[in-house]
Design a protein around this motif. Structure first.
Motif, short mmCIF file in Angstrom:
data_model
loop_
_atom_site.label_atom_id
_atom_site.label_comp_id
_atom_site.label_asym_id
_atom_site.label_seq_id
_atom_site.Cartn_x
_atom_site.Cartn_y
_atom_site.Cartn_z
N GLY A 59 104.87 -30.65 -9.43
CA GLY A 59 106.18 -30.33 -9.95
C GLY A 59 106.85 -31.43 -10.76
O GLY A 59 107.99 -31.26 -11.18
N SER A 60 106.17 -32.57 -10.94
CA SER A 60 106.78 -33.68 -11.68
C SER A 60 106.68 -33.42 -13.19
O SER A 60 105.89 -32.60 -13.65
N LEU A 61 107.51 -34.16 -13.92
CA LEU A 61 107.52 -34.01 -15.37
C LEU A 61 106.22 -34.54 -15.98
O LEU A 61 105.56 -35.41 -15.42
N ARG A 62 105.88 -34.01 -17.15
CA ARG A 62 104.75 -34.52 -17.93
C ARG A 62 105.28 -34.93 -19.30
O ARG A 62 106.23 -34.34 -19.80
N TRP A 63 104.66 -35.96 -19.88
CA TRP A 63 105.13 -36.47 -21.16
C TRP A 63 103.97 -36.63 -22.13
O TRP A 63 102.81 -36.71 -21.74
N ARG A 64 104.31 -36.72 -23.40
CA ARG A 64 103.41 -37.17 -24.45
C ARG A 64 104.10 -38.33 -25.16
O ARG A 64 105.32 -38.48 -25.07
N GLY A 65 103.33 -39.18 -25.84
CA GLY A 65 103.95 -40.35 -26.42
C GLY A 65 103.23 -40.84 -27.66
O GLY A 65 102.13 -40.41 -28.00
N ARG A 66 103.89 -41.79 -28.33
CA ARG A 66 103.33 -42.46 -29.50
C ARG A 66 103.79 -43.89 -29.49
O ARG A 66 104.93 -44.20 -29.13
N VAL A 67 102.91 -44.82 -29.85
CA VAL A 67 103.23 -46.25 -29.88
C VAL A 67 102.84 -46.79 -31.25
O VAL A 67 101.78 -46.46 -31.77
N GLU A 68 103.73 -47.61 -31.84
CA GLU A 68 103.49 -48.18 -33.16
C GLU A 68 103.72 -49.69 -33.11
O GLU A 68 104.59 -50.17 -32.38
N ARG A 69 102.94 -50.41 -33.89
CA ARG A 69 103.15 -51.85 -34.05
C ARG A 69 104.26 -52.05 -35.06
O ARG A 69 104.29 -51.40 -36.10
N ALA A 70 105.22 -52.96 -34.77
CA ALA A 70 106.39 -53.11 -35.62
C ALA A 70 106.84 -54.55 -35.60
O ALA A 70 106.27 -55.40 -34.92
N GLY A 71 107.88 -54.81 -36.37
CA GLY A 71 108.44 -56.16 -36.45
C GLY A 71 107.96 -56.89 -37.69
O GLY A 71 106.92 -56.56 -38.26
N ARG A 72 108.71 -57.90 -38.10
CA ARG A 72 108.33 -58.64 -39.30
C ARG A 72 106.96 -59.27 -39.13
O ARG A 72 106.15 -59.27 -40.04
N VAL A 106 106.78 -50.25 -30.59
CA VAL A 106 107.83 -49.26 -30.39
C VAL A 106 107.20 -48.03 -29.73
O VAL A 106 106.28 -47.43 -30.28
N TRP A 107 107.69 -47.68 -28.55
CA TRP A 107 107.18 -46.55 -27.76
C TRP A 107 108.15 -45.39 -27.88
O TRP A 107 109.37 -45.57 -27.71
N ARG A 108 107.61 -44.20 -28.16
CA ARG A 108 108.41 -42.98 -28.18
C ARG A 108 107.77 -41.99 -27.21
O ARG A 108 106.61 -41.62 -27.40
N ILE A 109 108.52 -41.59 -26.20
CA ILE A 109 108.00 -40.72 -25.14
C ILE A 109 108.89 -39.49 -25.07
O ILE A 109 110.12 -39.61 -25.02
N GLU A 110 108.27 -38.31 -25.06
CA GLU A 110 109.04 -37.07 -24.98
C GLU A 110 108.39 -36.15 -23.96
O GLU A 110 107.17 -36.19 -23.76
N PRO A 111 109.18 -35.33 -23.30
CA PRO A 111 108.63 -34.44 -22.26
C PRO A 111 107.84 -33.29 -22.86
O PRO A 111 108.10 -32.87 -23.99
N ASP A 159 107.40 -56.58 -26.29
CA ASP A 159 106.88 -57.70 -27.08
C ASP A 159 105.38 -57.83 -26.88
O ASP A 159 104.74 -56.98 -26.24
N ARG A 160 104.80 -58.90 -27.44
CA ARG A 160 103.35 -59.09 -27.39
C ARG A 160 102.84 -59.19 -25.96
O ARG A 160 101.72 -58.80 -25.67
N ALA A 161 103.68 -59.68 -25.03
CA ALA A 161 103.27 -59.81 -23.62
C ALA A 161 103.50 -58.54 -22.83
O ALA A 161 103.25 -58.50 -21.63
N GLY A 162 103.97 -57.47 -23.47
CA GLY A 162 104.20 -56.21 -22.78
C GLY A 162 105.52 -56.14 -22.06
O GLY A 162 105.76 -55.20 -21.31
N ARG A 163 106.41 -57.10 -22.28
CA ARG A 163 107.70 -57.10 -21.61
C ARG A 163 108.69 -56.20 -22.34
O ARG A 163 108.65 -56.11 -23.57
N LEU A 164 109.59 -55.57 -21.58
CA LEU A 164 110.58 -54.67 -22.15
C LEU A 164 111.66 -55.48 -22.84
O LEU A 164 112.33 -56.31 -22.23
#
Length: 836
Positions: free
Chosen positions: A159-172, A178-183, A100-105
């Motif tokens: 040896g830890s995983l690495r990721w790339r991601g994308r974040v979009e603003r959403a909602g009415r 919306v965060w999308r994270i992939e290895p 949400d706007r406050a960064g809460r899951l």
């Protein structure tokens, strides 16, 4: 709710039960009374029984429908089923989270909970400092621009995983992200080779009479082909992983080797040993580097313990041709003996015949180094290593070439390995270009903001001087000249702000063909009669949301560039080219975007604007620089107002990006250039009412001019001009140098029961800045309006400053503009007080 286990009774259910008993009790009492009354009146048993039965049925039906209604109400007000949202965001191979706007899951997919836990929002994931900064910057950008990408996220642990991601603003209300994270999958040629040896490639080698095994330094088999399993055990499907390699071979007194299970009667074998090293790693370590071992039956004419390369070469070429890695072989004199298709593709020579020497594939500066390396690995014991080279096909990007000395083929040979890195190189260039454009944009925006303060002082001073001069005065023309040049400089700063996506836009939902139609007549005058203008439109184009005046500027800038390119183009004699400028709008579907295979533009529906010319084209060395500010190939003064400044295409780039779109340039020297602008199709939120153009009725106002104004500005020249401009309009102006002084001035005025009618403040100031000061002022005077002065975009400020009754005026402004804006704000505040 229901459950498989016993739970405490719900008070609501108990109340419903008690209410039901009471209702049935009332029905019984009423029925009894009515029955007795009918008996006394009619004295008929049949009539009494019929009446009682009828009343009972009607009461029962009434209670049943009442209960049904209660159930419908209860169902209507049930809580939403969040499991539908969770199921919708489940994606294979990627983690999805909503904050949400406050960064809460708010919600997370199963993969997200598996990787990062049930309670950690993306901003709370344990990352290294650089990754955390990239993530926070992406979150801010997504709130501002609608979306952002993150190229790399890592914890910093080995040896830890690495990721790339994308974040979009959403909602009415666009209150969620919306965060999308992939290895990021690391290349593993060794692991890929194991799987291929165990699969179809191993069976293909077996048909060619070649047995192959990948062996670790300790002699343990990591993977083997079907031919090796057949020769070692007699079962081609046998699992060879983890077994001792030498246990399946035997050696006689003449050093001839063969399969152990065949004994002395078996055919002799030739063994080829090739050390393998990871091309993405450091120099090969013999204690950790696995080896690829080939076993081929010795043919006629092969003596004990030795063989001729001519007899073994067909087997080896068949093997190398099947491998997915780019492999080639050279003799110790530097001549290329063989190269498979993957090697030629990685070298940028796909489909061509391999050259005579490997050095013909590299740039001139690296020829000597590669020749020395081949000779070094072709002599002495079998070793392996890597060398950095620059290919002739792409001299700007060094690549790693693996070399390994091979023994057992008669004369010593060298195995060369080259990985196809063209896709990786392309992605690196895109990331580098995007990073450079972002850095240049931030620099341009900062320069424009500071320059706007200077221009505000110059324009304001000119306006004040013109008030004391008439057109007949000797200084009047000079002052007008200063003012005209200042306005031209202000136009340049607006172009810089446009490039840095910090200008103020007035977006509205529109159809792109309407904008093209509005500007077409002007374009015909701009390009002249020698150039043909062709305009075409697709059907069923989706609406876009953008500033129509800025889109017109995009079209004009692209058309002017095309005109200059065509007028300067001199076709070859005897082959004249008709100059033609094409403007087209196209409907782009999600499948069209996926077919483009672009890493930049996400899949979705777009309306595209195509601007294509038949000019000289753009040289390849300049194509990657055309959107950079101040890059130009024109002479000073050509191409209109922006001609020669290098800001035309950078302005186009900034407007398109700030509008949420994408722009691409394709050009072929001598044939023309094509610019493609992709704007996302605008979809109204479900349930949103279409916007209506309403004219608000004028409210009666008690304000009749004048008032007390608190002016807060850290730039002395700007503060002085604004103070004189407002004082001339009859306002009583109190000035302050920064936020602390402004807050203290307000406290002093309130203590004296005077107060202010309006606060006029800069945004960026040392110490307490404008927004922070305004929040403190609202604690003392909640109804006091605030007018911010800034060179940054109004939309950007409003997204970062959440203050009620906030107004905005862009720098640079004239004396008349700030006077009119203050008058407008005070009149609006007075009308609001009158309504209250």
């Amino acid at each position: 709710m229901t459950s498989g286990t016993a739970t405490a009774s719900d008070p609501l259910d108990e109340a419903k039960t008690r209410g039901g008993l009471a209702e049935w009790l009332l029905v019984g009492v009423g029925l009894a009374i009515s029955t007795v009354a009918i008996w006394f009146v009619s004295q008929s048993v049949l009539a009494t029984v019929a009446f009682a039965a009828t009343i009972f049925v009607f009461c029962a039906l009434a209670l049943v429908f009442s209960r049904r209604g209660d159930g419908e109400v209860e169902t209507r007000f049930a809580l939403p089923d969040w499991s539908v949202t969770i199921a919708a965001i489940e994606q294979r191979g990627s983690a999805v989270a909503i904050t949400d706007r406050a960064g809460r899951l708010v919600c997370a997919s199963g993969r997200y909970r598996e990787w990062f836990g049930d309670e950690l929002a993306p901003g709370e994931i344990r990352l290294d400092a650089a990754s955390r900064e990239r993530l926070e910057r992406a979150a801010r950008s997504a709130w501002r621009d609608g979306e952002a990408r993150i190229d790399l996220l890592e914890t910093g642990e080995p040896g830890s995983l690495r990721w790339r991601g994308r974040v979009e603003r959403a909602g009415r209300g666009e209150d969620y992200q919306v965060w999308r994270i992939e290895p990021i999958e690391s290349a593993n040629p060794i692991g890929e080779l194991v799987s291929r040896l165990d699969g179809k490639m191993g069976r293909a080698l077996a048909r060619a009479g070649i047995a192959a095994a990948l062996v670790d330094p300790d002699g343990t088999i990591r993977g083997a082909s079907a031919g090796f399993a057949q020769g070692a055990t007699g079962d081609p499907a046998a699992d060879m992983a983890g077994r001792e390699f030498v246990s399946f071979l035997t050696q006689d007194e003449d050093d001839r080797i063969g399969w152990a299970r065949n004994g002395a009667a078996g055919a002799p074998l030739i063994l080829y040993h090739v050390p393998l090293s990871d091309p993405d790693g450091t120099e090969a370590d013999p204690d950790t580097t696995p080896s690829l071992i080939f076993l081929v039956e010795a043919g006629l004419g092969i003596g004990a313990g030795h063989g001729e390369a001519g007899n073994a070469a067909p087997h080896l070429e068949a093997l190398l041709g099947q491998l997915p890695l780019g492999l080639a072989m050279a003799d110790r004199d530097g001549r290329l003996l063989f190269a498979n298709a993957a090697f030629m593709r990685a070298a940028g020579r796909e489909g061509e015949t391999p050259p005579r020497y490997p050095t013909d594939l590299v740039s001139r500066e690296d020829k000597a180094a590669l020749g020395d390396a081949i000779r070094r690995f072709g002599q002495g014991p079998a070793t392996s290593g890597d060398i950095a080279i620059r290919l002739a096909s792409q001299p700007d990007d060094p690549v790693s070439l693996s070399l390994a000395g091979v023994r057992g083929l008669g004369e010593a040979t060298v195995l060369l390995g080259l990985t196809d890195s063209s896709e990786e190189t392309r992605l690196k260039r895109q990331v580098a270009q995007a990073t450079k454009m972002q850095a240049v944009g931030q620099l341009a925006g900062g320069v424009a903001h500071d320059f706007n303060n200077v221009l505000t002082a110059i324009l304001g001073t000119c306006d004040l001087m013109l008030m004391r001069h008439t057109p007949g005065d000797s200084d009047y023309d000079d002052i007008q000249q200063i003012r005209a040049n200042s306005n031209r400089a202000a136009s340049l700063t607006r172009q810089l702000l446009a490039f840095s996506r910090q200008q103020t836009l007035r977006p509205e939902v529109l159809q792109l063909p309407d904008v093209v139609s509005d500007v077409s007549q002007m374009l015909r005058r701009l390009i002249g009669e020698k150039i043909q203008l062709v305009v075409t439109h697709d059907r069923d184009l989706g609406p876009v949301r953008a500033d129509p005046s800025q889109l017109e500027q995009v079209i004009v800038n692209l058309a002017v560039n095309a005109r200059d390119a065509m007028l300067s183009h001199k076709p070859s004699p005897g082959r004249p080219v008709a100059s033609k400028l094409t403007l087209a709008t196209r409907r782009i579907t999600a499948s069209d975007v996926r077919a483009m295979r672009s890493e930049i533009i996400p899949a979705g529906e777009y309306t595209a604007l195509i601007v294509e010319d038949t000019g000289a084209g753009i040289p390849p060395e300049n194509l990657g620089k055309i959107f950079e500010p101040f890059f130009t190939t024109k002479e000073q003064g050509r191409g209109g107002a922006m001609g020669g400044t290098g800001l035309g295409l950078s302005t186009v780039y900034g407007i398109v990006k700030q509008s949420g779109g994408y722009i691409f340039a394709d050009s072929e020297p001598g044939k023309g250039t094509r610019f493609s602008v992709y704007l996302p199709v605008h979809r109204e939120a479900p349930g949103a009412a279409p916007a209506k153009a309403l004219v608000a009725p004028e409210q009666e106002s008690e304000w009749a001019g004048g008032g007390r104004i608190l002016l807060v500005e850290d730039e002395d020249s700007v503060r002085l001009v604004a103070e004189r401009a407002l004082s001339r309009q009859g306002y009583e102006v109190t000035t302050a140098r920064d936020g602390e002084d402004g807050l203290e001035a307000l406290r002093t005025a309130l203590h004296a029961d005077e107060g202010f009618d309006l606060v006029v403040s800069d945004v960026v100031m040392p110490g307490l800045d404008g927004p922070a000061m305004a929040r403190e002022i609202r604690k003392l005077a909640p109804a006091l309006p605030v007018l911010f002065m800034s060179g940054y975009a109004e939309s950007q400020l409003r997204s970062e400053i959440d203050i009620v009754d906030m107004h905005f005026i862009a720098k640079p402004f004239s004396v008349a503009q700030i006077s009119e804006k203050v008058d407008e704000v005070l009149r609006s505040a007075s009308a609001a007080r009158a309504l209250a």
